[in-house]
Design an enzyme around this catalytic site. Structure first.
Site, mmCIF file in Angstrom:
data_model
loop_
_atom_site.group_PDB
_atom_site.id
_atom_site.type_symbol
_atom_site.label_atom_id
_atom_site.label_comp_id
_atom_site.label_asym_id
_atom_site.label_seq_id
_atom_site.Cartn_x
_atom_site.Cartn_y
_atom_site.Cartn_z
ATOM 1 N N CYS A 20 62.207 65.418 46.960
ATOM 2 C CA CYS A 20 63.490 65.236 47.647
ATOM 3 C C CYS A 20 63.330 65.259 49.166
ATOM 4 O O CYS A 20 62.454 65.938 49.689
ATOM 5 C CB CYS A 20 64.451 66.339 47.249
ATOM 6 S SG CYS A 20 64.678 66.472 45.479
ATOM 7 N N GLU A 52 37.921 61.010 41.913
ATOM 8 C CA GLU A 52 38.847 60.487 42.921
ATOM 9 C C GLU A 52 39.042 58.974 42.753
ATOM 10 O O GLU A 52 40.156 58.477 42.903
ATOM 11 C CB GLU A 52 38.334 60.843 44.328
ATOM 12 C CG GLU A 52 39.153 60.311 45.490
ATOM 13 C CD GLU A 52 40.619 60.741 45.480
ATOM 14 O OE1 GLU A 52 41.007 61.625 44.692
ATOM 15 O OE2 GLU A 52 41.392 60.149 46.246
ATOM 16 N N ASN A 112 66.997 70.832 48.988
ATOM 17 C CA ASN A 112 65.657 70.688 48.390
ATOM 18 C C ASN A 112 65.265 72.050 47.838
ATOM 19 O O ASN A 112 65.555 73.071 48.469
ATOM 20 C CB ASN A 112 64.618 70.301 49.442
ATOM 21 C CG ASN A 112 64.698 68.842 49.824
ATOM 22 O OD1 ASN A 112 65.538 68.107 49.297
ATOM 23 N ND2 ASN A 112 63.848 68.424 50.738
ATOM 24 N N GLY A 113 64.569 72.053 46.714
ATOM 25 C CA GLY A 113 64.139 73.316 46.118
ATOM 26 C C GLY A 113 64.755 73.486 44.740
ATOM 27 O O GLY A 113 65.332 72.542 44.190
ATOM 28 N N LYS A 123 42.708 57.376 42.128
ATOM 29 C CA LYS A 123 43.270 56.358 43.022
ATOM 30 C C LYS A 123 43.679 55.127 42.219
ATOM 31 O O LYS A 123 44.753 54.582 42.394
ATOM 32 C CB LYS A 123 42.219 55.981 44.048
ATOM 33 C CG LYS A 123 42.341 56.050 45.463
ATOM 34 C CD LYS A 123 43.149 56.936 46.296
ATOM 35 C CE LYS A 123 44.082 57.937 45.739
ATOM 36 N NZ LYS A 123 44.034 59.245 46.366
ATOM 37 N N HIS A 174 28.896 62.141 25.204
ATOM 38 C CA HIS A 174 29.402 63.204 24.323
ATOM 39 C C HIS A 174 30.850 62.942 23.936
ATOM 40 O O HIS A 174 31.661 63.864 23.876
ATOM 41 C CB HIS A 174 29.266 64.566 25.011
ATOM 42 C CG HIS A 174 27.854 64.898 25.377
ATOM 43 N ND1 HIS A 174 26.895 65.193 24.423
ATOM 44 C CD2 HIS A 174 27.222 64.953 26.576
ATOM 45 C CE1 HIS A 174 25.735 65.433 25.025
ATOM 46 N NE2 HIS A 174 25.909 65.273 26.335
ATOM 47 N N GLU A 230 46.792 55.805 39.990
ATOM 48 C CA GLU A 230 48.005 56.007 40.789
ATOM 49 C C GLU A 230 48.619 54.694 41.239
ATOM 50 O O GLU A 230 49.822 54.500 41.134
ATOM 51 C CB GLU A 230 47.664 56.763 42.084
ATOM 52 C CG GLU A 230 47.666 58.244 41.996
ATOM 53 C CD GLU A 230 47.521 58.869 43.374
ATOM 54 O OE1 GLU A 230 48.435 59.584 43.766
ATOM 55 O OE2 GLU A 230 46.495 58.633 44.050
ATOM 56 N N LYS A 245 55.022 62.192 47.446
ATOM 57 C CA LYS A 245 53.993 62.499 48.447
ATOM 58 C C LYS A 245 53.687 63.987 48.503
ATOM 59 O O LYS A 245 52.550 64.386 48.663
ATOM 60 C CB LYS A 245 54.458 62.006 49.824
ATOM 61 C CG LYS A 245 53.404 62.143 50.906
ATOM 62 C CD LYS A 245 52.239 61.212 50.667
ATOM 63 C CE LYS A 245 51.085 61.461 51.592
ATOM 64 N NZ LYS A 245 49.831 60.880 51.078
ATOM 65 N N TRP A 297 64.645 63.520 43.895
ATOM 66 C CA TRP A 297 63.619 63.334 42.851
ATOM 67 C C TRP A 297 64.044 64.267 41.719
ATOM 68 O O TRP A 297 63.995 65.484 41.852
ATOM 69 C CB TRP A 297 62.256 63.713 43.407
ATOM 70 C CG TRP A 297 61.084 63.358 42.560
ATOM 71 C CD1 TRP A 297 60.426 62.163 42.517
ATOM 72 C CD2 TRP A 297 60.381 64.215 41.650
ATOM 73 N NE1 TRP A 297 59.366 62.229 41.645
ATOM 74 C CE2 TRP A 297 59.318 63.476 41.092
ATOM 75 C CE3 TRP A 297 60.558 65.546 41.245
ATOM 76 C CZ2 TRP A 297 58.431 64.010 40.165
ATOM 77 C CZ3 TRP A 297 59.680 66.079 40.313
ATOM 78 C CH2 TRP A 297 58.625 65.306 39.787
ATOM 79 N N ARG A 321 58.264 59.863 50.287
ATOM 80 C CA ARG A 321 58.148 61.122 49.553
ATOM 81 C C ARG A 321 58.361 60.922 48.050
ATOM 82 O O ARG A 321 58.016 61.795 47.264
ATOM 83 C CB ARG A 321 59.170 62.132 50.083
ATOM 84 C CG ARG A 321 58.879 62.586 51.496
ATOM 85 C CD ARG A 321 59.973 63.496 51.983
ATOM 86 N NE ARG A 321 60.006 64.736 51.237
ATOM 87 C CZ ARG A 321 59.424 65.859 51.621
ATOM 88 N NH1 ARG A 321 58.774 65.892 52.743
ATOM 89 N NH2 ARG A 321 59.497 66.957 50.891
HETATM 90 C C1 AGP Z 1 46.838 61.850 45.893
HETATM 91 O O1 AGP Z 1 46.650 60.478 45.975
HETATM 92 C C2 AGP Z 1 48.019 62.260 45.130
HETATM 93 N N1 AGP Z 1 49.206 61.693 45.624
HETATM 94 C C3 AGP Z 1 48.108 63.719 44.728
HETATM 95 O O2 AGP Z 1 47.127 63.937 43.778
HETATM 96 C C4 AGP Z 1 47.950 64.775 45.848
HETATM 97 O O3 AGP Z 1 46.634 64.778 46.301
HETATM 98 C C5 AGP Z 1 48.342 66.157 45.298
HETATM 99 O O4 AGP Z 1 49.672 66.145 44.921
HETATM 100 C C6 AGP Z 1 48.075 67.272 46.290
HETATM 101 O O5 AGP Z 1 48.837 67.111 47.445
HETATM 102 P P1 AGP Z 1 48.568 67.979 48.730
HETATM 103 O O6 AGP Z 1 47.225 67.593 49.259
HETATM 104 O O7 AGP Z 1 49.673 67.628 49.650
HETATM 105 O O8 AGP Z 1 48.592 69.414 48.314
#
Ligand code: AGP
Length: 594
Positions: free
Chosen positions: A2, A467, A97-98, A471, A490, A474, A589, A71, A27
């Protein structure tokens, strides 16, 4: 997640609020809304994107207003559940927010007193509670209402006919932007950065009353002098700057980000005092806590710290660490979080601190909650990262971890001197990867036709595989799994075949021969192989179907060049598939809920 915005000034509030909300789209959200004071209170909200809201909204007058991107957590995305929420009389509007943890109980009580609720949200109890306590002083009513609330909140409250916004925060960020005869409020600085870089970060437990020309902050019932900060990011940094997507721009910024982060860290080193926690690396075992991409940075850090500092380093998903029954000993915590607001990471940091441990935060956001919880903060100087998929902040995190390890290293000084030389050359090496963009885009076109993929690596390139897979999934929605190459036989081998490409990160270190064996085994099962390998490695070229050439670096730095190549691979695969690259579905985000 949010996003909150607020405006009070001399301009018409509606376009300013919508502009600020557009800046918060990164976000992640599913609905949005605004409220402005004009002929009472005018509210317009819906489960649509900001652009659609801007097109369909009536033109309201009024120079005071609030806005929100939601969100969904309590109740699905819908017009009714979108913020702002109102009291019974429709005179008090709140964005939040929260999470209000005791909202059910509050809602029951308020309903018994005659309050009528329209939405399924936890937020809606807030305007009703404020209404209950409102005897004319809005801030006093907010303070009274908050006494009954449990959970986390950042709120902005407005009331029909009042040229004032009331703000409050607990465990959720809120920042005030100071303008000239106008003031802004947001959950995140980029929202108003084009208007002002002068800010006041609200602290937990504080409330504030904001008018066009004044800001009063209260803490524990007493007025305090607000502390003004200057944001170092420029508004331009939060623009696409000619690139089609923020993700591509941010990938291309990485040579500069490496330089900036290293410069920052070397300067800090020169002025560091004796109480600098970074000097204790190498004394106690290290516990790294993070989520997602930041967790992968921590995994690379583990290899580097164990190799160069010769100290045990444990890496835990913050969300899992929070369920651990015991924490053994007093490790030195390193919490890695680009946003500084990830709920799981913050909770883990608090847990370490409550057990008497100390924590260094590595974050990209000045004034973030992580920086407030930590004993010491090291900032990655990546500039604002708008794309949901982390790229440049990840590389900047790696730089910090390399620097921490090298400056506390027990390795022989010749090795460190040669690593230092290479570290300074890394921006050029990354640029060489970026120069191969065309080749990578070609391989991405091939990859984009598949629905499943494996990423494999060994040693320090195992986190690279994780990673790379994260990526790709995502941004392109291709199902991808990262695996230690040795583990694939395995179980995952059952999925190999023509329909499952494998992306292999091959580094010229002691894992090289084993990686070659893994690739042969995979080829024998007909899976197409895309290999990342050093320029001109004939053996890899012979084995793989496609090669992504990366420049030679000391293997300790191979995650940097390999990950940049995999970021481009994911980006171009997603582009080929027509995905909304910067704002992938269901993602946010900063993940501010557990
Ligand atoms: C990364 O591409 C993602 N959007 C997600 O995994 C992110 O790294 C994770 O939510 C952690 O976020 P932060 O680094 O702000 O704690």
């Amino acid at each position: 997640m949010c996003g909150i915005v607020g405006y009070i000034g001399e301009r018409r509030a509606q376009p300013v609020l919508l502009g600020c909300l557009r800046k918060l789209e990164y976000r992640g959200y599913d609905s949005c809304g605004i409220a402005v004071t004009a002929d009472g209170l005018q509210v317009y909200k819906d489960a649509v994107r900001v652009e659609a809201l801007a097109k369909s909204a009536p033109q309201f007058g009024g120079t005071v207003g609030i806005g929100h991107t939601r969100w969904a957590t309590h109740g699905g995305p819908s017009k009714i559940n979108a913020h702002p929420h109102l009291d019974c009389a429709g005179r008090i509007a709140v964005v939040h927010n929260g999470v209000i943890t005791n909202f059910r109980e509050l809602r029951r009580k308020l309903a018994a007193e005659g309050h009528i609720f329209l939405s399924e949200t936890d937020t809606e109890v807030i305007p009703h509670l404020i209404e209950k306590y409102d005897t004319g002083d809005l801030e006093a009513a907010v303070v009274a209402a908050l006494r009954e609330i449990e959970g986390s909140y950042a709120i902005v409250v407005m009331k029909a006919g009042e040229a004032r916004l009331v703000v409050a925060r607990k465990d959720s960020p809120l920042v005030i932007g100071i303008g000239d005869r106008e003031n802004f409020i947001a959950s995140d600085v980029p929202a108003f950065l084009e208007h002002t870089g002068r800010v006041i970060y609200l602290e937990d437990g504080q409330t504030g009353s904001i008018t066009r020309s004044g800001i009063r902050i209260n803490s524990g019932g007493r007025e305090i002098a607000p502390k003004e900060d200057k944001v170092l990011w420029s508004a331009n940094e939060a623009q696409k700057g000619g690139y089609d997507h923020f993700m591509l721009k941010e990938i291309h910024e990485q040579p500069r980000v490496i330089r900036n982060t290293l410069a920052e860290f070397t300067q800090a080193e020169e002025t560091a005092s004796g109480s600098d926690l970074t000097r204790e690396i190498g004394v106690s075992p290290i516990l790294m806590l993070a989520c997602g991409t930041s967790y992968h940075a921590a995994l690379v850090g583990k290899y580097v710290l164990e190799d160069l500092v010769n100290i045990p380093a444990t890496v835990e998903f913050a969300s899992e660490f929070n369920h651990r029954k015991n924490i053994f000993g007093k490790p030195l915590g390193i919490a890695i979080t680009q946003s500084g607001e990830t709920a799981d990471t913050l909770k883990a940091m608090k847990r370490v601190r409550s057990q008497g441990g100390r924590v260094i935060a590595v974050t990209n956001v000045v004034g973030s909650t992580a920086s407030r919880i930590a004993n010491q903060t090291i900032y990655t100087r990546a500039g604002p990262e708008i794309s949901v998929a982390a790229t440049k902040t990840f590389i900047a995190q790696l730089m910090i971890l390399y620097w921490l390890a090298m400056s506390n290293s027990k390795a022989d000084s010749r090795r460190i001197a040669s690593l230092l030389l290479e570290l300074r050359q890394l921006p050029n090496r990354v640029q060489q990867v970026l120069d191969n963009e065309g080749i990578i885009a070609g391989h991405a076109k091939f990859l984009s036709r598949y629905e499943h993929a494996f990423f494999i690596g060994r040693g320090i390139n195992y986190p690279v595989a994780l990673e790379g897979a994260l990526k790709l999934k995502e941004v392109s929605y291709i199902h991808a799994e990262g695996y230690p190459a040795g583990e694939t036989k395995h179980g995952p081998f059952a999925l190999l075949g023509r329909e499952t490409p494998v992306i292999a990160a091959v580094s010229r270190d002691d894992t090289y021969e084993a990686m070659m064996t893994s690739m042969k085994e995979i080829k024998a099962r007909s899976s197409p192989v895309i290999a990342l390998s050093e320029d001109g490695d004939g053996a890899v070229e012979e084995l793989a179907d496609f090669v992504i050439p990366v420049p030679h670096v000391d293997c300790i730095f191979s995650p940097v060049v390999n990950c940049v190549a995999l970021q481009l691979l994911a980006y171009y695969a997603a582009r080929e598939r027509g995905c909304p690259i910067d704002f992938p579905r269901n993602l946010a985000k900063s993940v501010t809920v557990e």
